[in-house]
Motif scaffolding. Structure first.
Motif, PDB file in Angstrom:
ATOM      1  N   HIS A 116       3.367   0.593   1.887  1.00  0.00           N
ATOM      2  CA  HIS A 116       2.785   0.266   3.188  1.00  0.00           C
ATOM      3  C   HIS A 116       1.873   1.407   3.638  1.00  0.00           C
ATOM      4  CE1 HIS A 116       5.568   3.001   5.410  1.00  0.00           C
ATOM      5  NE2 HIS A 116       6.366   2.728   4.393  1.00  0.00           N
ATOM      6  N   ASP A 117       1.212   1.198   4.764  1.00  0.00           N
ATOM      7  CA  ASP A 117       0.276   2.183   5.328  1.00  0.00           C
ATOM      8  C   ASP A 117      -0.709   2.707   4.280  1.00  0.00           C
ATOM      9  OD1 ASP A 117       1.401   1.912   7.832  1.00  0.00           O
ATOM     10  OD2 ASP A 117       2.785   3.587   7.574  1.00  0.00           O
ATOM     11  N   ASP A 119      -4.209   3.569   3.145  1.00  0.00           N
ATOM     12  CA  ASP A 119      -5.463   3.911   3.824  1.00  0.00           C
ATOM     13  C   ASP A 119      -6.362   4.719   2.899  1.00  0.00           C
ATOM     14  OD1 ASP A 119      -4.936   2.920   6.517  1.00  0.00           O
ATOM     15  OD2 ASP A 119      -3.447   4.527   6.647  1.00  0.00           O
ATOM     16  N   GLU A 128       2.256   5.058   1.716  1.00  0.00           N
ATOM     17  CA  GLU A 128       3.664   5.395   1.838  1.00  0.00           C
ATOM     18  C   GLU A 128       4.434   4.338   1.072  1.00  0.00           C
ATOM     19  OE1 GLU A 128       4.919   6.250   5.831  1.00  0.00           O
ATOM     20  OE2 GLU A 128       3.082   7.366   6.239  1.00  0.00           O
ATOM     21  N   GLU A 138       5.039   9.928   0.422  1.00  0.00           N
ATOM     22  CA  GLU A 138       3.617   9.714   0.671  1.00  0.00           C
ATOM     23  C   GLU A 138       2.907  10.026  -0.632  1.00  0.00           C
ATOM     24  OE1 GLU A 138       0.108  11.914   3.014  1.00  0.00           O
ATOM     25  OE2 GLU A 138       1.672  11.076   4.333  1.00  0.00           O
TER      26      GLU A 138
END
Length: 154
Positions: A116-117, A119, A128, A138
């Motif tokens: 997820h997340d 970017d 992550e 991360e």
């Protein structure tokens, strides 16, 4: 019809001036026109699409390069320049030819779950996820290859 009378001595000067203007105009045109063997607009569009660019707008030939606005694979709007001789692409900002889904797939095949997340930031993909041992991490990935560069506990 109008006749222009010239001083015989001004003839060579006028001829030289006219020749200079003619050469200047030809030189200016040569800088804005594409060479005969250069990539044509459809070829440039196809190349950009193959490299993951979408919404290719305002494709123009200016200053010896193809110029356009497009959306990169990572979703950013970028200004691009394409060399008509060799097809090399340069962007005003660093972009990635990978999408968010490409990154998720790479992490899944590397054994990460709950990704997820995702970017694209500062020229690098960041995400992550959860490792197989249950720890949250991360992950930093290379912008173009998707290779994992760094993993840290989150």
């Amino acid at each position: 019809m109008h006749r222009i009378s010239l001083n015989p001595r001004s003839g060579p000067l006028l001829l030289a001036s006219a020749l200079s203007l003619s050469l200047l105009a030809a030189s200016s045109f040569a800088q804005t026109a594409a060479p005969a063997d250069a990539m044509k607009e459809p070829q440039v569009r196809q190349l950009l699409q193959e490299k993951g660019y979408t919404r290719i707008d305002d494709l123009d030939f200016e200053d010896g390069m193809w110029e356009t606005d497009a959306t990169s694979a990572n979703g950013n709007r970028v200004d691009l320049h394409v060399n008509p001789a060799d097809g090399s692409i340069t962007a005003d900002d660093l972009v990635s030819n990978l999408s968010e889904n490409d990154i998720k797939a790479r992490l899944a095949t590397a054994g990460y779950s709950k990704v997820h997340d995702v970017d694209f930031d500062d020229g690098m993909w960041k995400a992550e996820a959860e490792r197989a041992d249950g720890n949250d991490v991360e992950i930093h990935l290379d912008a173009n290859s998707g290779e994992i560069i760094h993993v840290e506990n989150d």
